[in-house]
Design an enzyme around this catalytic site. Structure first.
Site, PDB file in Angstrom:
ATOM      1  N   PHE A 163       0.833  -1.217   0.000  1.00  0.00           N
ATOM      2  CA  PHE A 163       0.000   0.000   0.000  1.00  0.00           C
ATOM      3  C   PHE A 163       0.869   1.268   0.000  1.00  0.00           C
ATOM      4  CE2 PHE A 163      -2.334   2.759   3.313  1.00  0.00           C
ATOM      5  CZ  PHE A 163      -2.945   3.539   2.353  1.00  0.00           C
TER       6      PHE A 163
ATOM      7  N   ASP B 233       3.281   4.557  14.631  1.00  0.00           N
ATOM      8  CA  ASP B 233       3.032   5.151  15.956  1.00  0.00           C
ATOM      9  C   ASP B 233       2.654   4.085  16.984  1.00  0.00           C
ATOM     10  OD1 ASP B 233       0.463   4.549  15.022  1.00  0.00           O
ATOM     11  OD2 ASP B 233      -0.360   6.555  15.338  1.00  0.00           O
ATOM     12  N   GLU B 234       2.308   2.874  16.507  1.00  0.00           N
ATOM     13  CA  GLU B 234       1.817   1.846  17.433  1.00  0.00           C
ATOM     14  C   GLU B 234       2.902   1.379  18.412  1.00  0.00           C
ATOM     15  OE1 GLU B 234      -0.825  -1.036  15.650  1.00  0.00           O
ATOM     16  OE2 GLU B 234      -1.303   0.335  14.014  1.00  0.00           O
TER      17      GLU B 234
ATOM     18  N   TYR C 174       2.335  -7.262  16.423  1.00  0.00           N
ATOM     19  CA  TYR C 174       2.765  -6.396  15.313  1.00  0.00           C
ATOM     20  C   TYR C 174       3.627  -5.253  15.840  1.00  0.00           C
ATOM     21  CZ  TYR C 174       2.454  -2.446  12.045  1.00  0.00           C
ATOM     22  OH  TYR C 174       2.751  -1.370  11.245  1.00  0.00           O
ATOM     23  N   SER C 175       3.093  -4.504  16.818  1.00  0.00           N
ATOM     24  CA  SER C 175       3.847  -3.322  17.272  1.00  0.00           C
ATOM     25  C   SER C 175       5.121  -3.743  18.005  1.00  0.00           C
ATOM     26  CB  SER C 175       2.983  -2.387  18.115  1.00  0.00           C
ATOM     27  OG  SER C 175       2.357  -3.052  19.169  1.00  0.00           O
ATOM     28  N   ALA C 176       5.093  -4.909  18.681  1.00  0.00           N
ATOM     29  CA  ALA C 176       6.314  -5.389  19.345  1.00  0.00           C
ATOM     30  C   ALA C 176       7.390  -5.692  18.304  1.00  0.00           C
ATOM     31  CB  ALA C 176       6.007  -6.630  20.179  1.00  0.00           C
TER      32      ALA C 176
ATOM     33  N   ASN D 135      -2.016   6.062  11.282  1.00  0.00           N
ATOM     34  CA  ASN D 135      -2.762   5.231  10.314  1.00  0.00           C
ATOM     35  C   ASN D 135      -2.899   5.941   8.974  1.00  0.00           C
ATOM     36  OD1 ASN D 135      -3.515   4.056  12.927  1.00  0.00           O
ATOM     37  ND2 ASN D 135      -4.994   2.875  11.747  1.00  0.00           N
TER      38      ASN D 135
HETATM   39  P1  NAD Z   1       1.330  -3.621   3.278  1.00  0.00           P
HETATM   40  O1  NAD Z   1       1.010  -4.819   4.115  1.00  0.00           O
HETATM   41  O2  NAD Z   1       0.284  -3.034   2.406  1.00  0.00           O
HETATM   42  O3  NAD Z   1       2.587  -3.934   2.337  1.00  0.00           O
HETATM   43  C1  NAD Z   1       3.719  -4.624   2.806  1.00  0.00           C
HETATM   44  C2  NAD Z   1       4.554  -5.009   1.597  1.00  0.00           C
HETATM   45  O4  NAD Z   1       5.731  -5.695   2.080  1.00  0.00           O
HETATM   46  C3  NAD Z   1       3.867  -5.963   0.629  1.00  0.00           C
HETATM   47  O5  NAD Z   1       4.074  -5.547  -0.704  1.00  0.00           O
HETATM   48  C4  NAD Z   1       4.543  -7.310   0.898  1.00  0.00           C
HETATM   49  O6  NAD Z   1       4.572  -8.164  -0.253  1.00  0.00           O
HETATM   50  C5  NAD Z   1       5.923  -6.869   1.308  1.00  0.00           C
HETATM   51  N1  NAD Z   1       6.599  -7.877   2.157  1.00  0.00           N
HETATM   52  C6  NAD Z   1       6.087  -8.495   3.257  1.00  0.00           C
HETATM   53  N2  NAD Z   1       6.979  -9.377   3.719  1.00  0.00           N
HETATM   54  C7  NAD Z   1       8.076  -9.298   2.930  1.00  0.00           C
HETATM   55  C8  NAD Z   1       9.346  -9.944   2.908  1.00  0.00           C
HETATM   56  N3  NAD Z   1       9.657 -10.890   3.819  1.00  0.00           N
HETATM   57  N4  NAD Z   1      10.242  -9.611   1.960  1.00  0.00           N
HETATM   58  C9  NAD Z   1       9.940  -8.671   1.025  1.00  0.00           C
HETATM   59  N5  NAD Z   1       8.750  -8.039   0.973  1.00  0.00           N
HETATM   60  C10 NAD Z   1       7.832  -8.348   1.917  1.00  0.00           C
HETATM   61  O7  NAD Z   1       1.890  -2.548   4.323  1.00  0.00           O
HETATM   62  P2  NAD Z   1       1.721  -0.965   4.353  1.00  0.00           P
HETATM   63  O8  NAD Z   1       0.457  -0.633   5.032  1.00  0.00           O
HETATM   64  O9  NAD Z   1       2.013  -0.409   3.024  1.00  0.00           O
HETATM   65  O10 NAD Z   1       2.902  -0.576   5.347  1.00  0.00           O
HETATM   66  C11 NAD Z   1       4.211  -0.363   4.859  1.00  0.00           C
HETATM   67  C12 NAD Z   1       5.128  -0.023   6.035  1.00  0.00           C
HETATM   68  O11 NAD Z   1       4.653   1.144   6.693  1.00  0.00           O
HETATM   69  C13 NAD Z   1       5.208  -1.122   7.081  1.00  0.00           C
HETATM   70  O12 NAD Z   1       6.531  -1.184   7.530  1.00  0.00           O
HETATM   71  C14 NAD Z   1       4.281  -0.638   8.183  1.00  0.00           C
HETATM   72  O13 NAD Z   1       4.690  -1.110   9.440  1.00  0.00           O
HETATM   73  C15 NAD Z   1       4.468   0.869   8.072  1.00  0.00           C
HETATM   74  N6  NAD Z   1       3.307   1.681   8.492  1.00  0.00           N
HETATM   75  C16 NAD Z   1       2.062   1.418   8.009  1.00  0.00           C
HETATM   76  C17 NAD Z   1       0.991   2.232   8.392  1.00  0.00           C
HETATM   77  C18 NAD Z   1      -0.394   2.016   7.839  1.00  0.00           C
HETATM   78  O14 NAD Z   1      -1.336   2.688   8.272  1.00  0.00           O
HETATM   79  N7  NAD Z   1      -0.592   1.136   6.860  1.00  0.00           N
HETATM   80  C19 NAD Z   1       1.196   3.287   9.273  1.00  0.00           C
HETATM   81  C20 NAD Z   1       2.501   3.519   9.756  1.00  0.00           C
HETATM   82  C21 NAD Z   1       3.538   2.714   9.346  1.00  0.00           C
HETATM   83  P1  TYD Z   2      -6.803  -1.218  11.174  1.00  0.00           P
HETATM   84  O1  TYD Z   2      -7.181  -0.609   9.858  1.00  0.00           O
HETATM   85  O2  TYD Z   2      -6.620  -2.688  11.264  1.00  0.00           O
HETATM   86  O3  TYD Z   2      -5.504  -0.438  11.659  1.00  0.00           O
HETATM   87  P2  TYD Z   2      -4.718  -0.500  13.111  1.00  0.00           P
HETATM   88  O4  TYD Z   2      -5.190  -1.664  13.869  1.00  0.00           O
HETATM   89  O5  TYD Z   2      -3.303  -0.619  12.678  1.00  0.00           O
HETATM   90  O6  TYD Z   2      -5.030   0.814  13.770  1.00  0.00           O
HETATM   91  O7  TYD Z   2      -7.903  -0.809  12.234  1.00  0.00           O
HETATM   92  C1  TYD Z   2      -8.233   0.543  12.498  1.00  0.00           C
HETATM   93  C2  TYD Z   2      -9.217   0.561  13.662  1.00  0.00           C
HETATM   94  O8  TYD Z   2     -10.447  -0.042  13.236  1.00  0.00           O
HETATM   95  C3  TYD Z   2      -8.748  -0.245  14.855  1.00  0.00           C
HETATM   96  O9  TYD Z   2      -9.145   0.414  16.046  1.00  0.00           O
HETATM   97  C4  TYD Z   2      -9.480  -1.566  14.716  1.00  0.00           C
HETATM   98  C5  TYD Z   2     -10.786  -1.175  14.054  1.00  0.00           C
HETATM   99  N1  TYD Z   2     -11.368  -2.191  13.150  1.00  0.00           N
HETATM  100  C6  TYD Z   2     -12.711  -2.576  13.314  1.00  0.00           C
HETATM  101  O10 TYD Z   2     -13.433  -2.080  14.205  1.00  0.00           O
HETATM  102  N2  TYD Z   2     -13.220  -3.519  12.455  1.00  0.00           N
HETATM  103  C7  TYD Z   2     -12.467  -4.094  11.476  1.00  0.00           C
HETATM  104  O11 TYD Z   2     -12.979  -4.973  10.724  1.00  0.00           O
HETATM  105  C8  TYD Z   2     -11.099  -3.684  11.312  1.00  0.00           C
HETATM  106  C9  TYD Z   2     -10.225  -4.290  10.253  1.00  0.00           C
HETATM  107  C10 TYD Z   2     -10.602  -2.725  12.178  1.00  0.00           C
END
Ligand code: NAD
Ligand code: TYD
Length: 379
Positions: free
Chosen positions: A15, A138-139, A185-187, A214
């Site tokens: 993403f 931030d988690e 996850y956060s750990a 997020n």
């Molecule tokens: P995502 O799950 O959408 O994408 C993760 C990507 O990593 C995927 O393309 C997957 O194929 C690849 N991947 C997973 N394991 C792999 C491995 N062993 N080797 C190579 N590639 C691998 O995640 P995202 O939401 O885009 O998050 C990206 C980063 O940003 C992560 O490090 C996440 O912790 C961090 N982050 C995400 C959010 C959020 O809200 N989504 C917020 C803050 C930080």
């Molecule tokens: P999520 O998108 O999984 O992000 P994160 O857990 O990393 O914050 O969830 C966002 C919030 O929405 C979280 O408080 C959990 C809640 N949630 C639901 O209530 N129902 C759902 O089906 C999902 C996926 C999340």
């Protein structure tokens, strides 16, 4: 810094990574951009269709845990920058399968660090002009109290909402906040952050860590709240709200995160941490109602039509009450701020998912459907 850089972006098919890859490929035609991704269930090359033929872009299918392959790639491509996003990223999956999170997030990050160390230390200029930028969440800071359930004026400037921004507690996450992760996850992310900082403190590697709130926007895998709910509303399916829906998250439009990553990669100070956030706290249930209103309006349904889909289910184990990032440091030092008000961002996002049903259908067929059914068994 060198103008002809060679940069590996890990997790570029996911993403946030796909937005970062797109931004760098379009903005820096002189850079060599290598998208390194294992293509797990969350990786999808369809996210990058529009840039896949650009001459400065290359995709490499690789597991970040494969030390030998990555060390070879560093040498072959003369890599001088790493922007590391690859991770297992979904809290619910980490509760079911913590080992995969430790393997990828901790051991995978360590493997990248060690390969980068060996390669960069072998060069005459060593760490000069190099950068290892680790993207975190931030988690890792844990959960904040929600001691103002009705919301108060926040102490900082915000562009988040046209209706005025609310904070649901007195405390915020700062760069100095002590780590206190609760979910597997956060750990795992906290552990990887510590390894990155240890490589700076021990070996002098030029690292940077950022912790972001997020994200929401196009190309998010539909196991996360916003794309899952938009898709379910469209199809008249139940919306599984965990607990009472009172948990608070701070939401940032993904392209604003990608812009922050660009600014920090180029101008951030080595060994620093920057918080990135939207100054945009929402209770889940309020956010869900905004999504329902927006989807119903865009689909031509009467107002309130899909409210009946809200289904309260058993809470997530260890569900963190509130996340709220203070990203004043990034605003003051590097001049970044969120560009979109939340109402605009959510409208753009809903429109994107409604217009890209084929993208969604490709993902939600097959194995994912089965996973989703298992996830909600017994809730
Ligand atoms: P995502 O799950 O959408 O994408 C993760 C990507 O990593 C995927 O393309 C997957 O194929 C690849 N991947 C997973 N394991 C792999 C491995 N062993 N080797 C190579 N590639 C691998 O995640 P995202 O939401 O885009 O998050 C990206 C980063 O940003 C992560 O490090 C996440 O912790 C961090 N982050 C995400 C959010 C959020 O809200 N989504 C917020 C803050 C930080
Ligand atoms: P999520 O998108 O999984 O992000 P994160 O857990 O990393 O914050 O969830 C966002 C919030 O929405 C979280 O408080 C959990 C809640 N949630 C639901 O209530 N129902 C759902 O089906 C999902 C996926 C999340």
């Amino acid at each position: 810094m060198n103008s002809k850089r060679s940069i590996v972006i890990t997790g570029g098919a996911g993403f946030i990574g796909s937005h970062v890859v797109r931004l760098f490929v379009n903005k820096y035609p002189d850079y060599n951009i290598i998208n390194l991704d294992k293509l797990t269930y969350a990786g999808n090359l369809a996210n990058l269709k529009d840039i896949e033929d650009k001459p400065n872009y290359k995709f490499v299918k690789m597991d970040i845990c494969d030390f030998e392959a990555f060390y070879q790639l560093m040498q072959d491509e003369k890599v001088d920058g790493i922007i590391h996003l690859a991770a297992e990223s979904h809290v619910d999956r980490s509760i079911k399968d913590p080992f995969t999170f430790a393997r990828t997030n901790v051991m995978g990050t360590l493997s990248l660090l060690q390969a980068a160390k060996l390669y960069w230390e072998s060069l005459p200029e060593k760490y000069e002009g190099k950068r290892f930028y680790h993207i975190s969440t931030d988690e890792v800071y844990g959960a904040l109290e929600m001691n103002h359930p009705e919301g108060i004026e926040p102490p900082f400037k915000t562009v988040a909402s046209s209706e005025g921004h609310k904070a649901y507690g007195d405390e915020f996450f700062y760069e100095t906040t002590k780590y206190n992760p609760h979910s597997p996850y956060s750990a795992s992310k906290a552990s990887s952050d510590h390894f990155v900082r240890a490589y700076h403190d021990t070996y002098g590697m030029p690292t940077i860590v950022t912790n972001c709130s997020n994200n929401y926007g196009p190309y998010q895998f539909p196991e996360k709240l916003i794309p899952l709910f938009i898709n379910n509303i469209r199809h008249g399916k139940a919306l599984p709200v965990y607990g009472k829906g009172e948990n608070v998250r701070d939401w940032l439009f993904v392209e604003d995160h990608a812009r922050a990553i660009d600014v920090i990669f180029h101008q951030g100070k080595t060994a620093e941490t920057y918080n990135i956030g939207g100054f945009n706290e929402w209770k889940n249930i309020d956010l869900i109602k905004v999504m329902i209103k927006t989807v119903d309006r865009l689909l031509g349904n009467p107002e309130g039509h899909s409210l009946k889909l809200i289904t309260y289910v058993t809470d997530r184990l260890g569900h963190d009450a509130r996340y709220a990032i203070d990203s004043t440091k990034l605003q003051k030092e590097l001049g970044w701020e969120p560009s979109l008000q939340f109402e605009e961002g959510i409208e753009k996002t809903v429109r994107w998912y409604l217009d890209h049903q084929d993208w969604m259908d490709n993902i939600t067929s097959g194995d994912y459907e089965k996973y989703y059914e298992d996830m909600y068994k017994g809730r």
